[in-house]
Each structure stands twice: as structure tokens, then as C-alpha cells.
Design a protein around this motif. Structure first.
Motif, PDB file in Angstrom:
ATOM      1  N   TRP A  41     -37.386 -26.831  82.181  1.00 38.71           N
ATOM      2  CA  TRP A  41     -38.439 -26.736  81.160  1.00 38.71           C
ATOM      3  C   TRP A  41     -38.291 -27.852  80.122  1.00 38.71           C
ATOM      4  CZ3 TRP A  41     -37.652 -25.576  75.873  1.00 38.71           C
ATOM      5  CH2 TRP A  41     -38.816 -25.341  75.138  1.00 38.71           C
ATOM      6  N   PHE A  42     -37.074 -28.127  79.707  1.00 37.90           N
ATOM      7  CA  PHE A  42     -36.836 -29.157  78.686  1.00 37.90           C
ATOM      8  C   PHE A  42     -37.247 -30.535  79.207  1.00 37.90           C
ATOM      9  CE2 PHE A  42     -33.984 -32.037  76.227  1.00 37.90           C
ATOM     10  CZ  PHE A  42     -34.499 -31.766  74.962  1.00 37.90           C
ATOM     11  N   ARG A  43     -36.965 -30.779  80.486  1.00 37.01           N
ATOM     12  CA  ARG A  43     -37.351 -32.081  81.058  1.00 37.01           C
ATOM     13  C   ARG A  43     -38.867 -32.284  80.962  1.00 37.01           C
ATOM     14  NH1 ARG A  43     -33.079 -31.260  84.720  1.00 37.01           N
ATOM     15  NH2 ARG A  43     -34.416 -30.094  86.144  1.00 37.01           N
ATOM     16  N   ARG A  44     -39.618 -31.197  81.143  1.00 35.25           N
ATOM     17  CA  ARG A  44     -41.084 -31.309  81.133  1.00 35.25           C
ATOM     18  C   ARG A  44     -41.680 -31.213  79.732  1.00 35.25           C
ATOM     19  NH1 ARG A  44     -40.719 -27.872  85.490  1.00 35.25           N
ATOM     20  NH2 ARG A  44     -41.396 -26.109  84.217  1.00 35.25           N
ATOM     21  N   HIS A  45     -41.061 -30.403  78.872  1.00 38.36           N
ATOM     22  CA  HIS A  45     -41.730 -30.052  77.612  1.00 38.36           C
ATOM     23  C   HIS A  45     -41.054 -30.554  76.346  1.00 38.36           C
ATOM     24  CE1 HIS A  45     -44.638 -27.422  79.565  1.00 38.36           C
ATOM     25  NE2 HIS A  45     -43.651 -27.027  80.338  1.00 38.36           N
ATOM     26  N   ALA A  46     -39.978 -31.275  76.464  1.00 33.82           N
ATOM     27  CA  ALA A  46     -39.289 -31.728  75.241  1.00 33.82           C
ATOM     28  C   ALA A  46     -40.245 -32.538  74.367  1.00 33.82           C
ATOM     29  CB  ALA A  46     -38.078 -32.577  75.615  1.00 33.82           C
ATOM     30  N   ARG A 201     -22.291 -28.092  82.195  1.00 28.67           N
ATOM     31  CA  ARG A 201     -21.211 -29.086  82.083  1.00 28.67           C
ATOM     32  C   ARG A 201     -21.735 -30.477  82.415  1.00 28.67           C
ATOM     33  NH1 ARG A 201     -19.521 -24.476  79.962  1.00 28.67           N
ATOM     34  NH2 ARG A 201     -17.366 -24.655  79.372  1.00 28.67           N
ATOM     35  N   ARG A 202     -22.804 -30.531  83.175  1.00 26.14           N
ATOM     36  CA  ARG A 202     -23.344 -31.831  83.575  1.00 26.14           C
ATOM     37  C   ARG A 202     -24.236 -32.426  82.462  1.00 26.14           C
ATOM     38  NH1 ARG A 202     -26.057 -31.428  89.211  1.00 26.14           N
ATOM     39  NH2 ARG A 202     -24.316 -30.046  89.579  1.00 26.14           N
ATOM     40  N   SER A 203     -25.015 -31.564  81.798  1.00 31.78           N
ATOM     41  CA  SER A 203     -25.916 -32.056  80.739  1.00 31.78           C
ATOM     42  C   SER A 203     -25.803 -31.182  79.495  1.00 31.78           C
ATOM     43  CB  SER A 203     -27.375 -32.030  81.204  1.00 31.78           C
ATOM     44  OG  SER A 203     -27.543 -32.733  82.380  1.00 31.78           O
ATOM     45  N   GLN A 209     -30.052 -28.940  73.381  1.00 33.05           N
ATOM     46  CA  GLN A 209     -31.361 -29.259  72.802  1.00 33.05           C
ATOM     47  C   GLN A 209     -32.454 -28.365  73.372  1.00 33.05           C
ATOM     48  OE1 GLN A 209     -32.067 -33.611  71.730  1.00 33.05           O
ATOM     49  NE2 GLN A 209     -30.704 -33.767  73.481  1.00 33.05           N
ATOM     50  N   ALA A 210     -32.302 -27.984  74.650  1.00 30.81           N
ATOM     51  CA  ALA A 210     -33.302 -27.111  75.270  1.00 30.81           C
ATOM     52  C   ALA A 210     -33.325 -25.747  74.580  1.00 30.81           C
ATOM     53  CB  ALA A 210     -33.002 -26.946  76.763  1.00 30.81           C
ATOM     54  N   LEU A 211     -32.148 -25.203  74.302  1.00 35.43           N
ATOM     55  CA  LEU A 211     -32.095 -23.901  73.621  1.00 35.43           C
ATOM     56  C   LEU A 211     -32.704 -23.997  72.225  1.00 35.43           C
ATOM     57  CD1 LEU A 211     -28.654 -22.171  74.304  1.00 35.43           C
ATOM     58  CD2 LEU A 211     -30.931 -21.242  74.685  1.00 35.43           C
ATOM     59  N   MET A 212     -32.388 -25.090  71.522  1.00 35.97           N
ATOM     60  CA  MET A 212     -32.947 -25.261  70.172  1.00 35.97           C
ATOM     61  C   MET A 212     -34.461 -25.430  70.241  1.00 35.97           C
ATOM     62  SD  MET A 212     -30.338 -27.530  67.971  1.00 35.97           S
ATOM     63  CE  MET A 212     -29.748 -28.638  69.199  1.00 35.97           C
ATOM     64  N   GLU A 213     -34.890 -26.228  71.223  1.00 38.34           N
ATOM     65  CA  GLU A 213     -36.328 -26.475  71.383  1.00 38.34           C
ATOM     66  C   GLU A 213     -37.056 -25.163  71.681  1.00 38.34           C
ATOM     67  OE1 GLU A 213     -37.420 -29.520  71.013  1.00 38.34           O
ATOM     68  OE2 GLU A 213     -39.274 -29.806  72.134  1.00 38.34           O
ATOM     69  N   LEU A 214     -36.448 -24.340  72.521  1.00 37.74           N
ATOM     70  CA  LEU A 214     -37.057 -23.049  72.852  1.00 37.74           C
ATOM     71  C   LEU A 214     -37.196 -22.197  71.584  1.00 37.74           C
ATOM     72  CD1 LEU A 214     -37.981 -21.533  75.489  1.00 37.74           C
ATOM     73  CD2 LEU A 214     -35.880 -20.214  75.255  1.00 37.74           C
ATOM     74  N   ALA A 228     -45.330 -17.986  77.445  1.00 40.28           N
ATOM     75  CA  ALA A 228     -45.089 -19.404  77.769  1.00 40.28           C
ATOM     76  C   ALA A 228     -43.604 -19.678  77.938  1.00 40.28           C
ATOM     77  CB  ALA A 228     -45.647 -20.276  76.649  1.00 40.28           C
ATOM     78  N   CYS A 229     -42.799 -18.627  78.051  1.00 41.60           N
ATOM     79  CA  CYS A 229     -41.347 -18.821  78.019  1.00 41.60           C
ATOM     80  C   CYS A 229     -40.759 -19.010  79.422  1.00 41.60           C
ATOM     81  CB  CYS A 229     -40.695 -17.613  77.351  1.00 41.60           C
ATOM     82  SG  CYS A 229     -38.902 -17.771  77.295  1.00 41.60           S
TER      83      CYS A 229
END
Ligand code: SF4
Length: 376
Positions: A41-46, A201-203, A209-214, A228-229
Motif C-alpha cells: 500500500w505504501f509503495r502505491r499511496h505514499a 527487516r528488509r525495508s 513510514q507506512a504505519l505512520m502514513e496509515l 480504504a484501509c
């Protein structure tokens, strides 16, 4: 009244009772699924936030310091202005503090700017102008706490550090149906344990940032947009239908009412300013000479004493020319401004002339700016 029935059987984790938590947390395979869904989701919606363009530790650091106590939308123009004025860590370290405070002016909490400047100097002096990749070394820098150190290490260097702030706590509280708030040790520990297990561990930077963005854009405090979650499928709080229980609010500290009397000491195109507002507030910034009180009369009387200390024992301050409200941390301040024409400033008074035409660019407080707009 007793415990509401829903607490006992809707998958909540009683804080501080670790035995009863077993078997109730998000299952391991759910944590893996949540991690993948979040990253995708973060890759698409950041959001294309300016500090995400580069992985430069300096940019990450400046943005994280600005984002403390300040909303993303407010920070963006300040961040851009700051990076234009000081494109590199070396530029910031070389700049005079006065210039740094000018560029920061309007963003509030000026201690942050002072610390940024001190830390930049320290990085140049002791670390060859480069950010260390060691937690303890980063923490040793002025103004860098646990959160900022983890943010720089995970986002800029890709090191496996989790990040926990109010947004992340809210998401985890709902996702795993954890009751409580960040000021309760049991709740904090339960959230940290989930984060440690879920961290990519990889990213790690993207995961954080994804958790914060959510939390900032979807899992909103009052009206979460569950439709939308990307992790709704695994959200235990959502399944309870009682999202208002997650997390529990912290009791609020009531705002204290204060009065402030401010003197507008003018001579031609100039006005007298002083560093600080008194009572340890806004010490880095220029303000109109002022005094606090519990009533308008008390503030005015204190201001007369303050002006006497500055070398003006007999000024007449009868009518207030402006009245306005201002908030500083938990203080709600009612301000009355009094204008007086003076001919000169006593030597060594601490007061300084400032040309009214240059006030906008000067390192003055937000409060002084507000007063100036009304009376000058
Ligand atoms: Fe938050 Fe709703 Fe998503 Fe659960 S489903 S994480 S409550 S937005």
C-alpha cells in the motif's frame, strides 16, 4: 457498574496481564500478512512529501525535528525554505544562529532550531560532517531523542529500528485491539512487542513510514476510513465494531488563563524589542517588552515594573490599543498592547531598536508578529 461485557470476549488485551494476552495477539501469519499489505500500500499511496525525495540523513533529520509537535501540511513550506537556506549540513553548521532562527520563525518551539544548529556544528566538529550510523552516537547529539535517532537510522540507513509515536500507537491499538494509551507502561510494551515482530527487516524505513502514513491519512483519530484501509482484513478493533475504545485517551491538562501586557515603545520608524517573553518563554526570539499577570490590571502593573527595570520609571500606559488572544503550549493568553512614544533607549537595558519595515524578516515570536500586525 462492573466491566462492560464486550471487554471480556471481544479479543482485547488486558494491559499488564501477560498470561491472558497469549493467544489473543495478532497471530504470526497475520503479522506477516499485515506487513506485506502495508508495504504494498505504501509503495502505491505514499504522499510525495519533499523529504522523501532523498534518503539523505540530513533531510530526514530536519524533517523529523520539524514534525515534532507540528502537522505535516504546516511543516512542508518551512522545510522547503529551510533546505533552500541551508542545503547541506555544512551550510547549517556555518550559518549564524540568528539566521537559523529567522528561517525557522513562525514554526514555533524554537529550542528545536537551536538544537539543530548545535548538532550540525557537533557533526562537523566530531563526525567529519557525516551522520554516524550508531544509535548511541546519534543520541549524544543535542535535541536528538530516541524517536529521532530511530527515524534517521531506519529511514536514512535502512537499519532495523521500530518507530512508535501517537499515530503508530493508534493504528496498533486498533489493529490488535489493545486498550490503553502510550502513557501506560503495559500498553507501550504490548505495542512495542507487536512492532518488533512486525518490522520489515528488509525495508524498516518504509515499514515505519507506512504505519505512520496509515495513521495520518486512513486510520484517523475520530473517523477512521476503514473502507480504504489495506489491513482491514486483519484488524481486530474493526471486527469488534467498537473502535472508539482504541486507544483510550489520556486525561487532558486544562489550559491555564493568563494576561499579558505588552509595551509598544516607538520612535519614528523603529520599535523597541527584547529577547524572550519572561517566565522562560520564547527566550530565543525578539518580543515586545511584556509582563504576565492573573488579571489585566496585574499584568499592567507588572509591565510598569518591567519598564522601570529597563530604565523607564515614569512612562504612562493608560489605554490599551489592541486586545488579542494567543496560545503558547498549555497557556491561553489574553494580550493587551499599550503604545508609548519614547525618544531614546537607556544604555545596557537589553532593549534593541528594530525597524518596523524589517520586522517581518526578523526572528520575532509568533505572538510579537500577531501584535505587530494589529498595532504597527
Ligand atoms: Fe484503522 Fe480501520 Fe484500518 Fe483498523 S481497519 S487499522 S481501525 S483504518
Amino acid at each position: 457498574m462492573g466491566e462492560p461485557k464486550a471487554h471480556a470476549n471481544q479479543g482485547e488485551i488486558p494491559i499488564g496481564k501477560s498470561d491472558s494476552m497469549k493467544g489473543m495477539e495478532l497471530a504470526g501469519q497475520d503479522e506477516v500478512a499485515v506487513r506485506s499489505a502495508l508495504l504494498a500500500w505504501f509503495r502505491r499511496h505514499a504522499r510525495p512529501l519533499p523529504w522523501r525525495k532523498s534518503g539523505d540523513p540530513y533531510a530526514v533529520w530536519v524533517s523529523e525535528i520539524m514534525l515534532q509537535q507540528t502537522q505535516v501540511a504546516t511543516v512542508i513550506p518551512y522545510y522547503q525554505r529551510f533546505l533552500e537556506a541551508f542545503p547541506t549540513l555544512a551550510d547549517l553548521a556555518r550559518a549564524p544562529l540568528e539566521r537559523v532562527l529567522e528561517v525557522w520563525s513562525g514554526l514555533g518551539y524554537y529550542r528545536r532550531a537551536r538544537h539543530l544548529h548545535q548538532a550540525a556544528k557537533e557533526l562537523v566538529r566530531s563526525f567529519a560532517g557525516k551522520f554516524p550510523q550508531d544509535y548511541e552516537q546519534i543520541r549524544s547529539l543535542p535535541g536528538i531523542g530516541d524517536y529521532t535517532a530511530r527515524a534517521v537510522l531506519s529511514i536514512a540507513f535502512g537499519l532495523p529500528y521500530t518507530l512508535l509515536d501517537g499515530n503508530v500507537a493508534r493504528v496498533l491499538s486498533r489493529l490488535a485491539a489493545l486498550r490503553g494509551n502510550l502513557h501506560q507502561r503495559g500498553f507501550r510494551r504490548a505495542v512495542e512487542a507487536h512492532l518488533e515482530r512486525m518490522l520489515s527487516r528488509r525495508s524498516p524505513g518504509n515499514f515505519n513510514q507506512a504505519l505512520m502514513e496509515l495513521g495520518q491519512t486512513v486510520c484517523l483519530p475520530r473517523a477512521p476510513r476503514c473502507g480504504a484501509c489495506p489491513v482491514q482484513t486483519w484488524c481486530r478493533g474493526y471486527k469488534t465494531g467498537r473502535l472508539h475504545l482504541y486507544p483510550q485517551p489520556r486525561p487532558r491538562r486544562a489550559a491555564e488563563s493568563h494576561y499579558l501586557a505588552a509595551a509598544i515603545l516607538r520612535r519614528g520608524p523603529g520599535v523597541a524589542m527584547v529577547r524572550g517573553l519572561g517566565e522562560g518563554l520564547l527566550d530565543d526570539l525578539w518580543n515586545f517588552p511584556s509582563a504576565f499577570g492573573r488579571s489585566r490590571e496585574e499584568a499592567l502593573s507588572s509591565l510598569r515594573h518591567t519598564l522601570a527595570d529597563f530604565g523607564f520609571p515614569t512612562l504612562t500606559l493608560d489605554d490599551s490599543i489592541a486586545e488579542l488572544h494567543h496560545g503558547i503550549t498549555h497557556r491561553s493568553i489574553r494580550v493587551h498592547a499599550y503604545r508609548v512614544e519614547i525618544s531614546s533607549l537607556p544604555r545596557k537595558s537589553g532593549l534593541q531598536w528594530c525597524a518596523i519595515s524589517t520586522l517581518k524578516q526578523a526572528a520575532i515570536s509568533q505572538l510579537a508578529r500577531k501584535i505587530a500586525e494589529r498595532v504597527l
